[in-house]
Design a protein around this motif. Structure first.
Motif, short mmCIF file in Angstrom:
data_model
loop_
_atom_site.label_atom_id
_atom_site.label_comp_id
_atom_site.label_asym_id
_atom_site.label_seq_id
_atom_site.Cartn_x
_atom_site.Cartn_y
_atom_site.Cartn_z
N LEU A 20 0.32 33.87 -22.07
CA LEU A 20 -0.18 34.56 -20.88
C LEU A 20 0.88 34.50 -19.79
O LEU A 20 1.61 33.51 -19.67
CB LEU A 20 -1.47 33.91 -20.39
N SER A 21 0.92 35.56 -19.00
CA SER A 21 1.83 35.62 -17.86
C SER A 21 1.02 35.89 -16.60
O SER A 21 -0.02 36.56 -16.64
CB SER A 21 2.86 36.73 -18.03
N GLY A 35 -2.00 27.15 -10.91
CA GLY A 35 -2.95 26.66 -11.90
C GLY A 35 -3.46 27.77 -12.80
O GLY A 35 -3.42 28.94 -12.44
N TRP A 36 -3.88 27.36 -13.97
CA TRP A 36 -4.59 28.25 -14.91
C TRP A 36 -6.00 27.69 -15.10
O TRP A 36 -6.18 26.48 -15.28
CB TRP A 36 -3.90 28.32 -16.27
N LEU A 81 1.50 30.62 -19.55
CA LEU A 81 0.69 29.67 -20.30
C LEU A 81 0.88 29.99 -21.78
O LEU A 81 0.38 31.00 -22.27
CB LEU A 81 -0.79 29.76 -19.92
N GLN A 82 1.66 29.16 -22.45
CA GLN A 82 1.86 29.30 -23.89
C GLN A 82 0.72 28.58 -24.59
O GLN A 82 0.53 27.39 -24.39
CB GLN A 82 3.20 28.70 -24.30
N MET A 83 0.00 29.31 -25.41
CA MET A 83 -1.17 28.76 -26.09
C MET A 83 -0.94 28.80 -27.59
O MET A 83 -0.81 29.88 -28.17
CB MET A 83 -2.42 29.55 -25.71
N ASN A 84 -0.86 27.63 -28.20
CA ASN A 84 -0.66 27.51 -29.64
C ASN A 84 -1.90 26.93 -30.30
O ASN A 84 -2.74 26.33 -29.64
CB ASN A 84 0.54 26.63 -29.93
#
Length: 126
Positions: A20-21, A35-36, A81-84
């Protein structure tokens, strides 16, 4: 005023990754802690991750620790936000946010954030 625009959401399968950007219009973006948060249907908006304005400190909710990574590129006025290893329970609308004050420490409480993006939907199928 700080305007925030999220992008990068989508429909993925469990185990997949997404990044996400969140792009900001603020010329002083580099001085804002970011924050996210996420909000699933029928649930309250919850903290996911935050990064201090210096970029040197990050903090994660236990539910995403070790899977998600927050980062920022101040030259591009963008936080990521890199989500793995995504799970179905990660399904939610994801929001980025900034507090009213610049040079803030890490903030976990959503009510302490003043500026919010419109959100981007992340759906993880099993």
């Amino acid at each position: 005023q700080v305007q925030l625009v999220e992008s990068g959401g989508g429909l993925v399968q469990a185990g997949d990754s997404l990044r996400l950007s969140c792009a900001s219009s603020a010329r002083t973006f580099s001085s804002y802690t970011m924050g996210w948060f996420r909000q699933a249907p029928g649930k309250e908006r919850e903290f996911v991750a935050a990064i201090r304005w210096t970029g040197g400190s990050t903090f994660y909710a236990d539910s995403v620790k070790g899977r998600f990574t927050i980062s920022r590129d101040n030259a591009k006025n963008t936080v990521y936000l890199q989500m793995n290893s995504l799970k179905p329970e990660d399904t939610a609308v994801y929001y980025c946010a900034a507090p009213e004050a610049r040079a803030s420490p890490i903030i976990f409480f959503r009510h302490s954030y003043k500026y919010w993006g419109q959100g981007t939907q992340v759906t993880v199928s099993s």
